[in-house]
Design a protein around this motif. Structure first.
Motif, PDB file in Angstrom:
ATOM      1  N   SER A 281     -95.715  24.136  -4.226  1.00 17.33           N
ATOM      2  CA  SER A 281     -95.392  23.583  -5.597  1.00 17.33           C
ATOM      3  C   SER A 281     -97.004  23.296  -6.267  1.00 17.33           C
ATOM      4  CB  SER A 281     -94.304  22.383  -5.596  1.00 17.33           C
ATOM      5  OG  SER A 281     -94.538  21.915  -6.850  1.00 17.33           O
TER       6      SER A 281
ATOM      7  N   GLU B 269     -96.636  21.704  -9.016  1.00 20.52           N
ATOM      8  CA  GLU B 269     -96.184  20.397  -9.559  1.00 20.52           C
ATOM      9  C   GLU B 269     -96.369  19.223  -8.796  1.00 20.52           C
ATOM     10  OE1 GLU B 269     -95.118  20.132 -13.117  1.00 20.52           O
ATOM     11  OE2 GLU B 269     -95.847  22.480 -13.105  1.00 20.52           O
ATOM     12  N   LEU B 270     -96.076  19.248  -7.539  1.00 21.72           N
ATOM     13  CA  LEU B 270     -96.080  18.074  -6.807  1.00 21.72           C
ATOM     14  C   LEU B 270     -97.628  17.904  -6.252  1.00 21.72           C
ATOM     15  CD1 LEU B 270     -92.671  18.601  -4.570  1.00 21.72           C
ATOM     16  CD2 LEU B 270     -93.220  17.144  -6.420  1.00 21.72           C
TER      17      LEU B 270
ATOM     18  N   ILE C 292     -90.517  19.259  -1.498  1.00 23.54           N
ATOM     19  CA  ILE C 292     -90.490  20.641  -2.516  1.00 23.54           C
ATOM     20  C   ILE C 292     -88.957  21.059  -2.679  1.00 23.54           C
ATOM     21  CG2 ILE C 292     -90.855  23.108  -2.912  1.00 23.54           C
ATOM     22  CD1 ILE C 292     -93.461  22.508  -1.112  1.00 23.54           C
TER      23      ILE C 292
ATOM     24  N   HIS D 106     -87.457  18.375  -5.236  1.00 23.85           N
ATOM     25  CA  HIS D 106     -88.256  18.814  -6.208  1.00 23.85           C
ATOM     26  C   HIS D 106     -87.412  20.035  -6.961  1.00 23.85           C
ATOM     27  CE1 HIS D 106     -91.097  20.440  -9.205  1.00 23.85           C
ATOM     28  NE2 HIS D 106     -91.253  21.494  -8.518  1.00 23.85           N
ATOM     29  N   ASN D 107     -87.282  20.901  -6.014  1.00 22.88           N
ATOM     30  CA  ASN D 107     -86.140  22.218  -6.719  1.00 22.88           C
ATOM     31  C   ASN D 107     -84.772  21.831  -6.772  1.00 22.88           C
ATOM     32  OD1 ASN D 107     -88.380  23.722  -5.974  1.00 22.88           O
ATOM     33  ND2 ASN D 107     -87.577  24.683  -4.340  1.00 22.88           N
TER      34      ASN D 107
ATOM     35  N   ASN E 249     -84.636  20.021 -10.217  1.00 27.41           N
ATOM     36  CA  ASN E 249     -85.219  21.076 -11.599  1.00 27.41           C
ATOM     37  C   ASN E 249     -84.172  22.392 -11.414  1.00 27.41           C
ATOM     38  OD1 ASN E 249     -87.766  20.202 -12.915  1.00 27.41           O
ATOM     39  ND2 ASN E 249     -88.283  19.861 -10.713  1.00 27.41           N
TER      40      ASN E 249
ATOM     41  N   TYR F 181     -85.612  29.578  -2.734  1.00 31.33           N
ATOM     42  CA  TYR F 181     -87.053  29.195  -2.415  1.00 31.33           C
ATOM     43  C   TYR F 181     -87.390  29.845  -1.016  1.00 31.33           C
ATOM     44  CZ  TYR F 181     -90.556  25.939  -0.527  1.00 31.33           C
ATOM     45  OH  TYR F 181     -91.868  25.619   0.131  1.00 31.33           O
TER      46      TYR F 181
ATOM     47  N   LYS G  16     -96.796  29.692  -8.821  1.00 37.54           N
ATOM     48  CA  LYS G  16     -95.629  29.084  -8.211  1.00 37.54           C
ATOM     49  C   LYS G  16     -94.564  28.649  -9.185  1.00 37.54           C
ATOM     50  CE  LYS G  16     -98.228  30.132  -4.479  1.00 37.54           C
ATOM     51  NZ  LYS G  16     -97.879  31.269  -3.470  1.00 37.54           N
ATOM     52  N   ASP G  17     -94.309  27.302  -8.862  1.00 38.72           N
ATOM     53  CA  ASP G  17     -92.921  26.647  -9.793  1.00 38.72           C
ATOM     54  C   ASP G  17     -93.341  26.700 -11.034  1.00 38.72           C
ATOM     55  OD1 ASP G  17     -94.892  24.876  -8.830  1.00 38.72           O
ATOM     56  OD2 ASP G  17     -93.330  23.324  -8.679  1.00 38.72           O
ATOM     57  N   LYS G  18     -94.727  26.663 -11.442  1.00 38.54           N
ATOM     58  CA  LYS G  18     -95.156  26.467 -12.924  1.00 38.54           C
ATOM     59  C   LYS G  18     -94.856  27.934 -13.540  1.00 38.54           C
ATOM     60  CE  LYS G  18     -98.790  23.921 -13.468  1.00 38.54           C
ATOM     61  NZ  LYS G  18    -100.213  23.453 -13.723  1.00 38.54           N
TER      62      LYS G  18
END
Length: 321
Positions: free
Chosen positions: A12, A14-15, A56, A59-60, A63, A68, A293-295
């Motif tokens: 991630s 973001e983390l 993660i 976090h997923n 959101n 994953y 990645k997630d961004k």
């Protein structure tokens, strides 16, 4: 109408401080005079990787991301001959069960993509043996999470060795030496230099393996080739799978570095693919292989919301109309 779900790979952006791939090199391990102390340190690193994977996943869930790919480096040196006899699963059982429970409670799809050194079609017997050993680790991780291992590991066909036909047939020959439980775990992906979509389809149809279509790889290998004429064959490789069809999406870094992955996904490139396949499958899960990645997923979803003929479902899913 087709449901499209997006996922991302391992890390991630973001983390903070949440790497699932912390490691110890063999040299570091060997420098520790107390072997048992070194093994305990490896186990602590593995537990940290699992804890960060769980972070993660949380976090997923927050959101609304349901797809994953775990890091394949959760357990450093797990299959190295220097660590022969190490029961690496024992200290991880509790955390693996906790992660598996979270995944199932929130109906997430998770999988792995073992590293490039896992090569089924290698002419070197030791490489094949070590590849199966590595795949067994992935199998044990999934079983430890109490997740059905069927179609949870993505592989490339392997090395071309300057002879595509012989290399494909060697994969078939070596496949018989792969235990059935591990065979059932495998999916195959077309690559950008050695094995085309048609090459990979040959193996998938012959051996009953689902094919993951990598659109970027295909364009890098054959920009003018008409992949659409093979799409129904790709879909058919998934007909006995308990999971929806899966594909990989990424974008070229630049025209002169076409094979390199960009930080983000080109939304127009993605929809060029989606508009060709919409309505052919009820659902498709798209793994984003972008550097951010997630961004990259969040950015892509913002762009998708602005497009016509799209109905949003949640933070990572939408109907393609």
């Amino acid at each position: 109408m087709t449901i499209v779900r997006l996922g991302f790979v391992a890390m991630s952006m973001e983390l903070k401080n949440a790497s699932p791939s912390k490691t110890m090199t063999l040299t570091q391990f060997q420098k520790t005079e107390d072997r048992e102390a070194a093994i305990r340190k490896l186990e602590r690193i593995a537990l940290t990787n699992l804890e960060n994977s769980h972070r993660i996943l949380k976090h997923n869930h927050f959101n609304e991301i349901h797809f994953y790919r775990f890091s394949s480096r959760l357990i450093p040196l797990a299959d190295h001959e220097e660590l022969a006899g190490w029961d690496y699963m024992q200290p991880l059982k509790g955390k693996l069960a906790e992660i598996g429970k979270f995944v199932k409670e929130h109906k997430m799809r998770v999988d792995f993509h073992p590293d490039h050194f896992v090569v089924i079609n290698s002419p070197n017997r030791d490489v094949l043996i070590n590849s199966v050993k590595n795949l067994k680790m992935h199998y044990l991780l999934l079983k430890g999470m109490k997740i059905n291992p069927t179609h949870r590991c993505v592989l490339h066909v392997g090395g071309n060795y300057k002879d595509t036909e012989k290399s494909l047939e060697r994969f078939v020959e070596n496949w018989s030496d792969v235990p059935l439980a591990i065979q059932q775990m495998i999916m195959l992906e077309n690559d950008d230099t050695s094995f085309t979509l048609e090459d990979t389809l040959y193996l998938c149809e012959k051996l009953g393996i689902p094919l993951i279509f990598d659109y970027h790889h295909h364009l890098a290998h054959h920009r003018e080739d008409n992949w659409e004429e093979h799409w129904n064959r790709v879909v058919d490789t998934w007909k006995t799978s308990p999971l929806p069809i899966k594909m990989h999406i990424s974008s070229p870094k630049s025209e002169d570095k076409f094979r390199h992955h960009s930080d983000f996904v080109d939304v127009d490139m993605f929809f060029k693919f989606l508009n060709e396949i919409k309505g052919t499958v009820p659902q498709i899960d798209c793994m984003i292989e972008a550097k951010q990645k997630d961004k990259a997923l969040f950015t892509l979803m913002k762009q998708i919301k602005a497009r016509k003929h799209v109905e949003m479902i949640d933070g990572s899913s939408f109907y393609l109309q």
